[in-house]
Write a protein that holds these residues in place. Sequence first.
Motif, PDB file in Angstrom:
ATOM      1  N   MET A 214       0.829  -1.204   0.000  1.00 22.08           N
ATOM      2  CA  MET A 214       0.000   0.000   0.000  1.00 22.08           C
ATOM      3  C   MET A 214       0.870   1.264   0.000  1.00 22.08           C
ATOM      4  O   MET A 214       0.609   2.206  -0.752  1.00 22.08           O
ATOM      5  CB  MET A 214      -0.927  -0.014   1.209  1.00 22.08           C
ATOM      6  CG  MET A 214      -1.947   1.069   1.201  1.00 22.08           C
ATOM      7  SD  MET A 214      -3.072   0.832   2.598  1.00 22.08           S
ATOM      8  CE  MET A 214      -4.086   2.276   2.373  1.00 22.08           C
ATOM      9  N   LEU A 215       1.909   1.275   0.826  1.00 23.97           N
ATOM     10  CA  LEU A 215       2.770   2.458   0.896  1.00 23.97           C
ATOM     11  C   LEU A 215       3.625   2.623  -0.363  1.00 23.97           C
ATOM     12  O   LEU A 215       3.967   3.747  -0.732  1.00 23.97           O
ATOM     13  CB  LEU A 215       3.648   2.412   2.145  1.00 23.97           C
ATOM     14  CG  LEU A 215       2.898   2.587   3.468  1.00 23.97           C
ATOM     15  CD1 LEU A 215       3.858   2.436   4.636  1.00 23.97           C
ATOM     16  CD2 LEU A 215       2.181   3.933   3.522  1.00 23.97           C
ATOM     17  N   GLN A 216       3.956   1.530  -1.026  1.00 24.07           N
ATOM     18  CA  GLN A 216       4.674   1.641  -2.290  1.00 24.07           C
ATOM     19  C   GLN A 216       3.784   2.281  -3.352  1.00 24.07           C
ATOM     20  O   GLN A 216       4.254   3.058  -4.169  1.00 24.07           O
ATOM     21  CB  GLN A 216       5.154   0.277  -2.772  1.00 24.07           C
ATOM     22  CG  GLN A 216       6.364  -0.222  -2.011  1.00 24.07           C
ATOM     23  CD  GLN A 216       6.766  -1.602  -2.470  1.00 24.07           C
ATOM     24  OE1 GLN A 216       5.978  -2.547  -2.429  1.00 24.07           O
ATOM     25  NE2 GLN A 216       7.990  -1.723  -2.903  1.00 24.07           N
ATOM     26  N   ALA A 217       2.518   1.963  -3.328  1.00 22.66           N
ATOM     27  CA  ALA A 217       1.584   2.536  -4.290  1.00 22.66           C
ATOM     28  C   ALA A 217       1.274   3.989  -3.947  1.00 22.66           C
ATOM     29  O   ALA A 217       1.083   4.819  -4.839  1.00 22.66           O
ATOM     30  CB  ALA A 217       0.298   1.710  -4.333  1.00 22.66           C
ATOM     31  N   ASP A 218       1.206   4.310  -2.650  1.00 22.87           N
ATOM     32  CA  ASP A 218       0.879   5.672  -2.214  1.00 22.87           C
ATOM     33  C   ASP A 218       1.586   5.961  -0.902  1.00 22.87           C
ATOM     34  O   ASP A 218       1.061   5.662   0.173  1.00 22.87           O
ATOM     35  CB  ASP A 218      -0.632   5.841  -2.051  1.00 22.87           C
ATOM     36  CG  ASP A 218      -1.033   7.249  -1.599  1.00 22.87           C
ATOM     37  OD1 ASP A 218      -0.160   8.146  -1.549  1.00 22.87           O
ATOM     38  OD2 ASP A 218      -2.214   7.444  -1.279  1.00 22.87           O
ATOM     39  N   GLY A 219       2.772   6.541  -0.990  1.00 20.94           N
ATOM     40  CA  GLY A 219       3.556   6.863   0.199  1.00 20.94           C
ATOM     41  C   GLY A 219       2.919   7.937   1.070  1.00 20.94           C
ATOM     42  O   GLY A 219       3.343   8.151   2.188  1.00 20.94           O
ATOM     43  N   ARG A 220       1.889   8.592   0.556  1.00 24.47           N
ATOM     44  CA  ARG A 220       1.202   9.636   1.316  1.00 24.47           C
ATOM     45  C   ARG A 220      -0.061   9.110   2.005  1.00 24.47           C
ATOM     46  O   ARG A 220      -0.809   9.881   2.604  1.00 24.47           O
ATOM     47  CB  ARG A 220       0.829  10.785   0.379  1.00 24.47           C
ATOM     48  CG  ARG A 220       2.052  11.471  -0.202  1.00 24.47           C
ATOM     49  CD  ARG A 220       1.679  12.523  -1.198  1.00 24.47           C
ATOM     50  NE  ARG A 220       0.855  13.544  -0.563  1.00 24.47           N
ATOM     51  CZ  ARG A 220       0.405  14.615  -1.171  1.00 24.47           C
ATOM     52  NH1 ARG A 220       0.673  14.811  -2.440  1.00 24.47           N
ATOM     53  NH2 ARG A 220      -0.331  15.497  -0.534  1.00 24.47           N
ATOM     54  N   ALA A 221      -0.286   7.816   1.930  1.00 22.72           N
ATOM     55  CA  ALA A 221      -1.481   7.240   2.555  1.00 22.72           C
ATOM     56  C   ALA A 221      -1.482   7.549   4.053  1.00 22.72           C
ATOM     57  O   ALA A 221      -0.452   7.455   4.716  1.00 22.72           O
ATOM     58  CB  ALA A 221      -1.531   5.731   2.331  1.00 22.72           C
ATOM     59  N   SER A 222      -2.651   7.896   4.574  1.00 26.98           N
ATOM     60  CA  SER A 222      -2.762   8.195   5.995  1.00 26.98           C
ATOM     61  C   SER A 222      -2.738   6.907   6.810  1.00 26.98           C
ATOM     62  O   SER A 222      -3.059   5.830   6.302  1.00 26.98           O
ATOM     63  CB  SER A 222      -4.065   8.947   6.275  1.00 26.98           C
ATOM     64  OG  SER A 222      -5.175   8.084   6.074  1.00 26.98           O
ATOM     65  N   ILE A 223      -2.368   7.049   8.076  1.00 32.80           N
ATOM     66  CA  ILE A 223      -2.392   5.900   8.983  1.00 32.80           C
ATOM     67  C   ILE A 223      -3.807   5.315   9.023  1.00 32.80           C
ATOM     68  O   ILE A 223      -3.986   4.096   9.005  1.00 32.80           O
ATOM     69  CB  ILE A 223      -1.938   6.305  10.403  1.00 32.80           C
ATOM     70  CG1 ILE A 223      -0.481   6.771  10.396  1.00 32.80           C
ATOM     71  CG2 ILE A 223      -2.145   5.175  11.401  1.00 32.80           C
ATOM     72  CD1 ILE A 223       0.535   5.684  10.138  1.00 32.80           C
ATOM     73  N   ARG A 224      -4.788   6.184   9.061  1.00 37.95           N
ATOM     74  CA  ARG A 224      -6.178   5.734   9.111  1.00 37.95           C
ATOM     75  C   ARG A 224      -6.531   4.876   7.895  1.00 37.95           C
ATOM     76  O   ARG A 224      -7.099   3.795   8.029  1.00 37.95           O
ATOM     77  CB  ARG A 224      -7.124   6.941   9.196  1.00 37.95           C
ATOM     78  CG  ARG A 224      -8.564   6.539   9.403  1.00 37.95           C
ATOM     79  CD  ARG A 224      -9.459   7.782   9.606  1.00 37.95           C
ATOM     80  NE  ARG A 224     -10.643   7.586   8.811  1.00 37.95           N
ATOM     81  CZ  ARG A 224     -11.001   8.299   7.761  1.00 37.95           C
ATOM     82  NH1 ARG A 224     -10.283   9.321   7.373  1.00 37.95           N
ATOM     83  NH2 ARG A 224     -12.081   8.018   7.111  1.00 37.95           N
ATOM     84  N   SER A 225      -6.156   5.327   6.695  1.00 42.32           N
ATOM     85  CA  SER A 225      -6.486   4.558   5.496  1.00 42.32           C
ATOM     86  C   SER A 225      -5.708   3.243   5.444  1.00 42.32           C
ATOM     87  O   SER A 225      -6.241   2.219   5.014  1.00 42.32           O
ATOM     88  CB  SER A 225      -6.257   5.378   4.230  1.00 42.32           C
ATOM     89  OG  SER A 225      -4.891   5.667   4.052  1.00 42.32           O
ATOM     90  N   VAL A 226      -4.459   3.255   5.907  1.00 43.12           N
ATOM     91  CA  VAL A 226      -3.679   2.017   5.975  1.00 43.12           C
ATOM     92  C   VAL A 226      -4.357   1.038   6.934  1.00 43.12           C
ATOM     93  O   VAL A 226      -4.562  -0.135   6.602  1.00 43.12           O
ATOM     94  CB  VAL A 226      -2.227   2.289   6.414  1.00 43.12           C
ATOM     95  CG1 VAL A 226      -1.489   0.995   6.721  1.00 43.12           C
ATOM     96  CG2 VAL A 226      -1.475   3.094   5.352  1.00 43.12           C
ATOM     97  N   ALA A 227      -4.721   1.520   8.113  1.00 47.80           N
ATOM     98  CA  ALA A 227      -5.357   0.663   9.125  1.00 47.80           C
ATOM     99  C   ALA A 227      -6.657   0.064   8.596  1.00 47.80           C
ATOM    100  O   ALA A 227      -6.907  -1.138   8.761  1.00 47.80           O
ATOM    101  CB  ALA A 227      -5.622   1.465  10.398  1.00 47.80           C
ATOM    102  N   GLU A 228      -7.468   0.884   7.949  1.00 45.99           N
ATOM    103  CA  GLU A 228      -8.739   0.387   7.417  1.00 45.99           C
ATOM    104  C   GLU A 228      -8.515  -0.669   6.342  1.00 45.99           C
ATOM    105  O   GLU A 228      -9.196  -1.689   6.302  1.00 45.99           O
ATOM    106  CB  GLU A 228      -9.568   1.545   6.852  1.00 45.99           C
ATOM    107  CG  GLU A 228     -10.149   2.441   7.921  1.00 45.99           C
ATOM    108  CD  GLU A 228     -10.831   3.683   7.341  1.00 45.99           C
ATOM    109  OE1 GLU A 228     -10.846   3.872   6.097  1.00 45.99           O
ATOM    110  OE2 GLU A 228     -11.351   4.481   8.158  1.00 45.99           O
ATOM    111  N   ARG A 229      -7.551  -0.414   5.476  1.00 42.10           N
ATOM    112  CA  ARG A 229      -7.303  -1.326   4.345  1.00 42.10           C
ATOM    113  C   ARG A 229      -6.772  -2.682   4.800  1.00 42.10           C
ATOM    114  O   ARG A 229      -7.102  -3.711   4.232  1.00 42.10           O
ATOM    115  CB  ARG A 229      -6.326  -0.664   3.389  1.00 42.10           C
ATOM    116  CG  ARG A 229      -5.963  -1.478   2.198  1.00 42.10           C
ATOM    117  CD  ARG A 229      -6.634  -0.954   0.944  1.00 42.10           C
ATOM    118  NE  ARG A 229      -6.272  -1.736  -0.203  1.00 42.10           N
ATOM    119  CZ  ARG A 229      -5.401  -1.360  -1.127  1.00 42.10           C
ATOM    120  NH1 ARG A 229      -4.825  -0.189  -1.053  1.00 42.10           N
ATOM    121  NH2 ARG A 229      -5.133  -2.153  -2.126  1.00 42.10           N
TER     122      ARG A 229
END
Length: 173
Positions: free
Chosen positions: A39-54
């Motif tokens: 996920m972070l490789q695709a979007d290094g600006r992803a929020s912690i919240r969006s990472v946690a949800e995903r």
Amino acid sequence: MVGRRGDMAPEQMAEGAEGGVPLPPPRPLDAIDQDILQMLQADGRASIRSVAERVHVSRANAYARINRLVEDGVIRGFGARVNHERAGQGTSAYITLKIVQNSWRTVREQLRQLPGASHIALVGGDFDVLLLVHTPDNRSLRELVLTRLQAIPEVLSTRTLLVFEEEDLEPQG
């Protein structure tokens, strides 16, 4: 083994790729860690919240996992993927170098200082080093190769492979 880096014995630590910062021994990554990395490789600006949800964990868990991945050296940093042509670096080339035996560390430090150097690799085969550079134009590339690279005493020979078109591969997600 103790969980904090400062409490590890020197023989338990590996040298970091970024120049001598000791790293703890690698820990196995589980499926959630792998999903976070993807996920972070695709979007290094992803929020912690969006990472946690995903990845279906709490925000605190996602935050702790990302911090551990950074501390362990799995994640080396966060940055932007650049379109070099649009950024005024329209000429790209892979340059192969043959170098004096046992001079890798010295040569690597000098290559890091080159303007436009993007990737440096010590490789096996017909040459020793593979260098990717981005320059504004062919004149700048010529200057870099003929003046800067060939002035390094440990560089025995170079071969330049001009890149006609390139594409960064996006992580599958």
